[in-house]
Design a protein around this motif. Structure first.
Motif, mmCIF file in Angstrom:
data_model
loop_
_atom_site.group_PDB
_atom_site.id
_atom_site.type_symbol
_atom_site.label_atom_id
_atom_site.label_comp_id
_atom_site.label_asym_id
_atom_site.label_seq_id
_atom_site.Cartn_x
_atom_site.Cartn_y
_atom_site.Cartn_z
ATOM 1 N N SER A 100 0.881 -1.143 0.002
ATOM 2 C CA SER A 100 0.048 -0.028 -0.094
ATOM 3 C C SER A 100 0.894 1.448 0.166
ATOM 4 C CB SER A 100 -1.060 0.065 1.243
ATOM 5 O OG SER A 100 -0.262 -0.071 2.405
ATOM 6 N N SER A 101 0.346 2.261 -0.005
ATOM 7 C CA SER A 101 1.105 3.629 0.105
ATOM 8 C C SER A 101 0.479 4.665 0.993
ATOM 9 C CB SER A 101 0.969 4.196 -1.327
ATOM 10 O OG SER A 101 -0.274 4.749 -1.627
ATOM 11 N N VAL A 102 1.446 5.558 1.394
ATOM 12 C CA VAL A 102 0.855 6.503 2.332
ATOM 13 C C VAL A 102 1.071 7.978 1.694
ATOM 14 C CG1 VAL A 102 1.183 7.672 4.802
ATOM 15 C CG2 VAL A 102 1.232 5.072 4.400
ATOM 16 N N ASP A 103 -0.329 8.629 1.814
ATOM 17 C CA ASP A 103 -0.038 9.853 1.068
ATOM 18 C C ASP A 103 0.696 10.979 2.475
ATOM 19 O OD1 ASP A 103 -0.348 12.604 0.268
ATOM 20 O OD2 ASP A 103 -2.365 12.443 0.014
ATOM 21 N N LEU A 104 1.700 11.504 2.185
ATOM 22 C CA LEU A 104 2.441 12.465 2.930
ATOM 23 C C LEU A 104 1.875 13.664 3.273
ATOM 24 C CD1 LEU A 104 6.302 11.355 2.082
ATOM 25 C CD2 LEU A 104 4.589 10.154 3.857
ATOM 26 N N GLN A 105 1.078 14.077 2.443
ATOM 27 C CA GLN A 105 0.346 15.267 2.358
ATOM 28 C C GLN A 105 -1.090 15.286 2.804
ATOM 29 O OE1 GLN A 105 2.221 17.697 -1.201
ATOM 30 N NE2 GLN A 105 1.338 16.003 -1.930
ATOM 31 N N ASN A 106 -1.168 14.477 3.943
ATOM 32 C CA ASN A 106 -2.539 14.182 4.620
ATOM 33 C C ASN A 106 -2.799 15.279 5.437
ATOM 34 O OD1 ASN A 106 -4.879 12.156 4.556
ATOM 35 N ND2 ASN A 106 -4.348 12.152 6.791
ATOM 36 N N CYS A 107 -3.259 16.488 4.977
ATOM 37 C CA CYS A 107 -3.334 17.580 5.724
ATOM 38 C C CYS A 107 -4.546 17.793 6.567
ATOM 39 C CB CYS A 107 -3.054 18.936 4.994
ATOM 40 S SG CYS A 107 -1.561 18.766 4.021
ATOM 41 N N ASP A 108 -5.685 17.151 6.072
ATOM 42 C CA ASP A 108 -6.746 17.523 6.823
ATOM 43 C C ASP A 108 -7.223 17.010 8.187
ATOM 44 O OD1 ASP A 108 -7.036 14.897 5.900
ATOM 45 O OD2 ASP A 108 -9.247 14.884 5.085
ATOM 46 N N LYS A 109 -6.144 15.972 8.549
ATOM 47 C CA LYS A 109 -6.074 15.373 9.914
ATOM 48 C C LYS A 109 -5.854 16.484 11.007
ATOM 49 C CE LYS A 109 -7.659 11.437 8.480
ATOM 50 N NZ LYS A 109 -8.896 11.035 8.728
ATOM 51 N N TYR A 110 -5.200 17.562 10.617
ATOM 52 C CA TYR A 110 -4.723 18.494 11.259
ATOM 53 C C TYR A 110 -5.804 19.670 12.205
ATOM 54 C CZ TYR A 110 -0.273 16.749 9.975
ATOM 55 O OH TYR A 110 0.836 15.923 9.671
ATOM 56 N N GLY A 111 -6.987 19.269 11.679
ATOM 57 C CA GLY A 111 -7.783 20.289 12.422
ATOM 58 C C GLY A 111 -8.218 21.317 11.408
ATOM 59 N N SER A 112 -9.419 22.151 11.624
ATOM 60 C CA SER A 112 -10.240 22.808 11.142
ATOM 61 C C SER A 112 -9.914 24.442 11.216
ATOM 62 C CB SER A 112 -11.767 22.763 11.062
ATOM 63 O OG SER A 112 -12.141 22.920 12.459
ATOM 64 N N SER A 113 -8.698 24.699 12.046
ATOM 65 C CA SER A 113 -8.424 26.137 12.213
ATOM 66 C C SER A 113 -6.950 26.246 11.855
ATOM 67 C CB SER A 113 -8.662 26.475 13.604
ATOM 68 O OG SER A 113 -7.517 25.729 14.421
ATOM 69 N N CYS A 114 -6.488 27.536 11.547
ATOM 70 C CA CYS A 114 -5.207 28.013 11.397
ATOM 71 C C CYS A 114 -4.451 27.507 12.378
ATOM 72 C CB CYS A 114 -5.088 29.392 11.040
ATOM 73 S SG CYS A 114 -3.512 29.969 10.610
ATOM 74 N N ASP A 115 -4.809 27.771 13.605
ATOM 75 C CA ASP A 115 -4.024 27.652 14.819
ATOM 76 C C ASP A 115 -3.535 26.142 14.788
ATOM 77 O OD1 ASP A 115 -4.154 30.088 16.271
ATOM 78 O OD2 ASP A 115 -6.335 29.647 16.163
ATOM 79 N N GLU A 116 -4.426 25.055 14.538
ATOM 80 C CA GLU A 116 -4.097 23.628 14.835
ATOM 81 C C GLU A 116 -3.136 23.290 13.540
ATOM 82 O OE1 GLU A 116 -7.685 21.549 16.309
ATOM 83 O OE2 GLU A 116 -8.175 22.905 15.192
ATOM 84 N N CYS A 117 -3.192 24.045 12.290
ATOM 85 C CA CYS A 117 -2.566 23.603 11.204
ATOM 86 C C CYS A 117 -1.167 24.038 11.408
ATOM 87 C CB CYS A 117 -3.163 24.298 10.032
ATOM 88 S SG CYS A 117 -2.373 23.818 8.558
ATOM 89 N N VAL A 118 -0.877 25.215 12.048
ATOM 90 C CA VAL A 118 0.378 25.666 12.116
ATOM 91 C C VAL A 118 1.106 24.872 13.430
ATOM 92 C CG1 VAL A 118 1.525 27.752 13.176
ATOM 93 C CG2 VAL A 118 -0.043 28.009 11.178
ATOM 94 N N LEU A 119 0.336 24.628 14.475
ATOM 95 C CA LEU A 119 0.975 23.820 15.322
ATOM 96 C C LEU A 119 1.547 22.533 15.023
ATOM 97 C CD1 LEU A 119 -1.638 24.624 18.201
ATOM 98 C CD2 LEU A 119 0.739 25.205 18.435
ATOM 99 N N ALA A 120 0.712 21.901 13.996
ATOM 100 C CA ALA A 120 1.258 20.732 13.458
ATOM 101 C C ALA A 120 2.907 20.594 12.883
ATOM 102 C CB ALA A 120 0.474 20.209 12.297
ATOM 103 N N ARG A 121 3.111 21.843 12.463
ATOM 104 C CA ARG A 121 4.650 21.870 11.934
ATOM 105 C C ARG A 121 5.203 20.828 11.111
ATOM 106 N NH1 ARG A 121 8.991 22.316 16.696
ATOM 107 N NH2 ARG A 121 10.108 22.738 14.783
ATOM 108 N N ASP A 122 3.969 20.667 10.032
ATOM 109 C CA ASP A 122 4.221 19.625 9.119
ATOM 110 C C ASP A 122 4.586 20.463 7.721
ATOM 111 O OD1 ASP A 122 4.035 17.845 6.939
ATOM 112 O OD2 ASP A 122 2.381 16.715 7.984
ATOM 113 N N PRO A 123 5.848 20.314 7.293
ATOM 114 C CA PRO A 123 6.235 21.191 5.935
ATOM 115 C C PRO A 123 5.395 20.782 4.783
ATOM 116 C CG PRO A 123 8.130 20.153 6.973
ATOM 117 C CD PRO A 123 6.905 19.584 7.732
ATOM 118 N N TYR A 124 4.755 19.619 4.981
ATOM 119 C CA TYR A 124 3.803 19.219 3.744
ATOM 120 C C TYR A 124 2.511 20.096 3.702
ATOM 121 C CZ TYR A 124 6.667 15.047 3.335
ATOM 122 O OH TYR A 124 7.758 14.141 3.073
ATOM 123 N N CYS A 125 1.972 20.617 4.884
ATOM 124 C CA CYS A 125 0.886 21.183 4.989
ATOM 125 C C CYS A 125 0.906 22.724 5.649
ATOM 126 C CB CYS A 125 -0.044 20.262 6.244
ATOM 127 S SG CYS A 125 -0.096 18.558 5.473
#
Length: 655
Positions: free
Chosen positions: A463-488
């Motif tokens: 199988s394969s894993v999408d390394l840009q699976n960004c929707d798991k980090y929440g629905s706000s800018c704060d949570e997206c930024v806190l994730a510190r994921d360069p892909y997202c």
């Protein structure tokens, strides 16, 4: 010590066995050394085998959509995007001799793009063989052509150590020369150049991990093949680790010595110790497990990411530069050699290795080990340490919204998980943990940096894993930024794949950058809070009850707030709980589950507990009254027993 708790529980007259397992792998809340986010079920598509595979091997190049997979008695060519089977090549054991019990299968161990074909080798019923898959005349399928006797390229049994590397039309390999697994060497076995091998005394019971060719565009005659392995330690004292990790090198142009001396034997072989640990404490990770080489345009900038394990059940990642490795080989003294170093220096690449002097080759023969050790770029400590048992590593280079490049480590555990670890700043940051298989460990792993996905092989599937699976980090800018994921990064569409101008803060995850987020985004969050967050429950007095909210980030701290008072969270796997042993008047009201991460406070869940209002009933015949009492008593008993069950289980798990 791992503990297992068992509780025989009475539920509606039946006994159930509840087992608490794998809790030692659950991240600890509020710990920066834990994965920030747990993700499950993210494998994209895939191919499920007809039968479980003991061993699998991949051949995959980023500029191709084709993935070659070798298993038991077959090679598959798959479309790597959809995992459809494009071709299937049956490669059963070709020998007619009587096999030992259980050894008649052909376990494919080597798949390499070699010259103009796909080169495949397998165990072939304890008689290693190799085949080439050539395009047919119609160019629609492949012909299977038996081409090589495979001893020295494929092991006799798939559990034996081996490796292979195709370089510029030549095939390098390490595999045993007999069923017992002896005479394991790194050799050039096939191709346009002379076959060469190692001198027997150079290594002691080696386990070869990886080999890599480092190109030098401006100096091809000095190109090297680097070999990474571990071998038995000559120090047999009780406090010494039985293994020592090594890096060795040979010159690509090496053709062996003259007919008089060292014919068909490497004249350039040198080895040095790889150090990963805490030198000031003399504490080292000595068991090399896997290697990922991140190549650079300038060969000096090429980095080697090495995964180690230790005798105390910990893992570490150390990072080395090829320039540092070369400095040791070119400047260190030769261990045990006290005479003047001959010219040219032993290990030097020369256009005609057969012309090297006896003095130069003899030093390589008897003193191939460097006195100096190869230290990591962090020197005083590994880049990353963990109590997880990692088995494989890949490293991707990702361009963030700030246009800077960041390295992301992808580490496979022995329990079917992938950890995504950011290399930025002074400390590693564990972005996420993804559970990919609950039944097996990762057998093979290939990174596609262009498509930003990881192709993974298990015993039951690919199988394969999408390394840009960004929707798991929440629905706000704060949570997206806190994730510190360069892909997202945060955009007007939410947390999505990074694009120029999107909102990110990879270095420290500070959410002040979110001040540019729109009023519409904030309004959506407010509507969510008002409609979906609060849950109302009617709870009778005297019964136990518990409240639960999901853990969105394991780097956050969670508390329960009720009537101005705070109580800590009781963690159960991926949930945060609050237990009420017995409902009283003071337990009614609103409960807020609140998470705090850095300066970000989030209301995760809100409950409102109220006392039920019992209905008023007129006097009725005894039979009806009895039925009402029995029916409601039964319902209350079931409700109470269920809650009691939950609480007892939670009590046992939390101990």
């Amino acid at each position: 010590m791992n503990r297992l708790y068992y509780f025989p529980l009475l539920l509606l007259g039946e006994f159930h066995l509840v087992q608490n397992k794998d809790l030692q792998e659950t991240p600890t809340l509020g710990s920066p050394k834990s994965p920030r986010l747990l993700i499950t079920g993210l494998t994209k598509g895939g191919h499920v085998y007809d039968a479980y595979q003991n061993h699998s091997v991949f051949s995959y190049q980023e500029d191709s959509d084709e993935l070659y997979v070798g298993g038991t008695d077959f090679v598959l060519k798959l479309d790597v995007n959809e995992f459809h089977i494009l071709e299937e090549y049956p490669l059963k054991t070709t020998e007619q001799h009587e096999c030992h019990e259980g050894s008649c299968t052909n376990e494919i161990t080597v798949i390499e793009k070699f010259q103009d074909s796909v080169f495949v080798c397998g165990t072939n019923g304890l008689n290693p063989k190799c085949w080439e898959l050539f395009p047919s005349v119609s160019n629609q399928s492949y012909e299977i052509v038996e081409s090589y006797e495979g001893t020295g390229i494929s092991p006799f049994v798939y559990t034996q150590n081996s490796l292979s590397l195709a370089v510029d039309g030549d095939l390098y390999a390490a595999a045993p020369l007999d069923v017992e697994g002896s005479s394991l060497q790194f050799r050039r076995k096939a191709g346009s150049r002379t076959n060469v091998w190692m001198y027997d005394s150079w290594v002691s019971e080696p386990t070869f991990i990886s080999a890599s060719w480092v190109k030098r565009e401006d100096d091809p005659d000095n190109e090297k093949i680097y070999i990474f392995f571990r071998e038995k330690n000559s120090d047999h004292s009780p406090e010494a680790d039985p293994w020592i990790s090594r890096v060795a090198r040979v010159c690509k142009v090496d053709e062996g010595g003259s007919k008089r001396f060292f014919q068909n034997t490497w004249t350039s072989f040198l080895k040095a110790r790889l150090v990963c640990g805490f030198p000031d404490e003399s504490l080292y990770f000595n068991r090399l497990q896997d290697i990922f080489v991140m190549h650079a345009e300038d060969w000096r900038d090429t980095k080697v990411y090495a995964l180690f394990s230790s005798s105390w059940n910990s893992s570490a990642v150390c990072v080395y530069s090829i320039e540092t490795i070369e400095t040791v080989f070119e400047n260190s003294s030769f261990k045990g050699y006290n005479k003047e170093v001959p010219h040219p220096r032993p290990g030097t690449c020369v256009p005609n290795s057969k012309s090297l002097s006896w003095e130069t080759v003899n030093v390589v023969k008897d003193y191939p080990e460097m006195t100096d050790w190869v230290h990591s770029v962090h020197y005083q400590a590994p880049f990353y340490t963990s109590n997880h048992n990692y088995t494989k590593i890949a490293v991707d280079r990702v361009q963030a919204a700030d246009q800077h490049m960041y390295n992301v480590l992808l580490l496979a555990t022995d329990s079917g998980k992938i950890h995504k670890v950011l290399e930025a700043g002074s400390e590693p940051f564990i972005v996420s943990e993804t559970q990919l298989s609950s039944t097996s460990a990762v057998q093979a792993m290939k990174l596609d940096s262009k498509k930003k996905k990881l192709v993974i092989g298990f015993s039951e599937k690919i199988s394969s894993v999408d390394l840009q699976n960004c929707d798991k980090y929440g629905s706000s800018c704060d949570e997206c930024v806190l994730a510190r994921d360069p892909y997202c990064a945060w955009t007007t569409s939410g947390c999505t794949q990074t694009v120029p101008g999107s909102i990110q803060n990879i270095m420290n995850g500070e959410r002040s950058v979110c001040s540019t987020s729109t009023t519409g985004d904030r309004l959506k969050r407010q509507i969510f809070l008002q409609t979906d967050l609060e849950k109302v429950h009617s709870v009778p007095q005297g019964v136990p009850f518990y409240l639960s909210c999901p853990i969105d980030s394991y780097h956050a701290e969670y508390t329960w707030e009720h009537e101005g008072r705070q109580s800590p969270c009781l963690q159960m796997l991926s949930n945060c709980l609050h237990l009420i042993p017995s409902m009283t008047k003071g337990n009614y009201g609103s409960y807020d589950c609140v998470s705090r991460e850095k300066d970000y406070t989030k209301l995760v869940k809100r409950y409102r507990l109220k006392e039920p209002i019992l209905p008023q009933y007129k006097e009725e015949p005894m039979r009806s009254s009895g039925n009402f009492f029995m029916n409601n008593a039964s319902g209350l008993t079931q409700h109470t027993m269920w809650i009691l069950l939950q609480n007892i289980v939670l009590w046992g798990i939390s101990r």
